[in-house]
Design an enzyme around this catalytic site. Structure first.
Site, PDB file in Angstrom:
ATOM      1  N   GLY A 120       0.826  -1.204   0.000  1.00 46.38           N
ATOM      2  CA  GLY A 120       0.000   0.000   0.000  1.00 46.38           C
ATOM      3  C   GLY A 120       0.851   1.242   0.000  1.00 46.38           C
ATOM      4  NE  ARG A 152      -3.050   6.587  -3.911  1.00 44.75           N
ATOM      5  CZ  ARG A 152      -3.002   5.452  -4.608  1.00 44.75           C
ATOM      6  NH1 ARG A 152      -3.151   4.280  -3.994  1.00 44.75           N
ATOM      7  NH2 ARG A 152      -2.790   5.468  -5.896  1.00 44.75           N
ATOM      8  CG  ASP A 156      -5.452  -8.646  -5.127  1.00 48.59           C
ATOM      9  OD1 ASP A 156      -5.424  -8.431  -3.890  1.00 48.59           O
ATOM     10  OD2 ASP A 156      -6.462  -9.077  -5.719  1.00 48.59           O
ATOM     11  CB  VAL A 157      -1.671  -7.824  -0.451  1.00 47.54           C
ATOM     12  CG1 VAL A 157      -0.545  -6.876  -0.836  1.00 47.54           C
ATOM     13  CG2 VAL A 157      -2.897  -7.059   0.041  1.00 47.54           C
ATOM     14  CB  SER A 209      -6.501   1.518  12.940  1.00 45.99           C
ATOM     15  OG  SER A 209      -7.333   2.640  13.124  1.00 45.99           O
ATOM     16  CE1 TYR A 212      -9.059   0.474   8.107  1.00 43.37           C
ATOM     17  CE2 TYR A 212      -9.501   1.460  10.252  1.00 43.37           C
ATOM     18  CZ  TYR A 212      -8.682   1.307   9.151  1.00 43.37           C
ATOM     19  OH  TYR A 212      -7.480   1.986   9.084  1.00 43.37           O
ATOM     20  CB  ALA A 213     -13.350  -1.928  14.461  1.00 44.49           C
ATOM     21  CB  ALA A 221      -9.652  -5.803   9.483  1.00 43.89           C
ATOM     22  CE  LYS A 222      -6.000  -1.060   9.601  1.00 41.35           C
ATOM     23  NZ  LYS A 222      -4.742  -1.393   8.884  1.00 41.35           N
TER      24      LYS A 222
END
Length: 253
Positions: A13, A16, A63-64, A142, A154-155, A157-158
């Protein structure tokens, strides 16, 4: 040059945002760097900046979440730069939604990039690290790992990245490999700009509000995360493993 001279790092990633900031810092630290992202062409600007400053860099499209593409990408880095002994698992996406509206596709997309991607990249790179007897893996978590409205995927996963990190530290420590995680708070990137836009809030207002919640009184930048990554990747950080560093401008998310 410092102790990282001639070492090869992969940052996912990295076209950027935080990834670009981390790869630039590792290049400054003396490493050869693979700038890996979904779109190889998007990586070239970062590579050009590094090579213009005298560094060694390679743009890699991957693509990871795809096992075959990960194996091919890591093999290419090993062939063209050398065995990758530093890995920064930074690739990530957001597909925010409230739980009752979140689709299976939104859930799976986030899990596949963050967790599956980190697993595949770490598995491929550790083969080189164990042969060399040295390795540094840094996973991007995160503050959302502590829970965040509209980010069940997202939570989760993090938070999973933190458990994954601690397990890698246990399994790989005897091979001279450390694994640590960085949990950024509010960082000014394209992703946080997109969040403000999605919420229908002007960026200036969004950033101003977020900053009022941060004890140090400012938002974070990719360079702040890069500094933490640089520390974890150092030779003399070898007794630090399985840790989660919250880089959030204060003790709370």
């Amino acid at each position: 040059m410092n102790d990282s001279t001639q070492r090869v790092a992969i940052v996912t990633g990295a076209a950027r945002g935080i990834g670009a900031g981390v790869v630039a810092r590792l290049a400054q630290d003396g490493m050869a760097v693979a700038v890996l992202d979904l779109d190889e062409a998007a990586c070239q600007k970062v590579v050009d900046t590094i090579t213009a400053d005298g560094g060694r860099a390679l743009a890699v499209g991957c693509d990871v979440s795809d096992p075959d593409k990960v194996e091919a990408a890591v093999a290419r880095v090993a062939d063209e730069l050398g065995p990758p002994v530093v890995l920064i698992n930074n690739a990530g996406i957001i597909r925010d939604n409230m739980l009752f509206k979140m689709t299976v596709e939104e859930w799976d997309a986030v899990m596949n990039v963050h967790l599956r991607g980190a697993f595949l990249m770490s598995k491929a790179c550790q083969a080189h690290m164990t042969q060399v007897g040295f390795g540094r893996i840094v996973n991007l978590s995160s503050t959302s790992a502590l829970g965040n409205r509209g980010q069940a995927n997202y939570a989760a996963a993090k938070a999973g990245m933190q458990g994954f990190t601690k397990t890698l530290a246990i399994e790989l420590g005897k091979f001279g490999i450390t694994a640590n995680a960085i949990a950024p708070g509010f960082i000014e990137t394209e992703m946080t700009h997109a969040t403000a836009e999605r919420m229908g809030i002007a960026w200036e207002d969004f950033a101003k509000y977020m900053t009022t919640q941060i004890p140090v009184g400012r938002s974070g930048t990719p360079a702040d995360i890069a500094a933490a990554a640089s520390f974890f990747c150092r030779e003399d950080a070898g007794f630090v493993s399985g840790q989660v560093m919250y880089v959030a401008g204060g003790p709370k998310a």
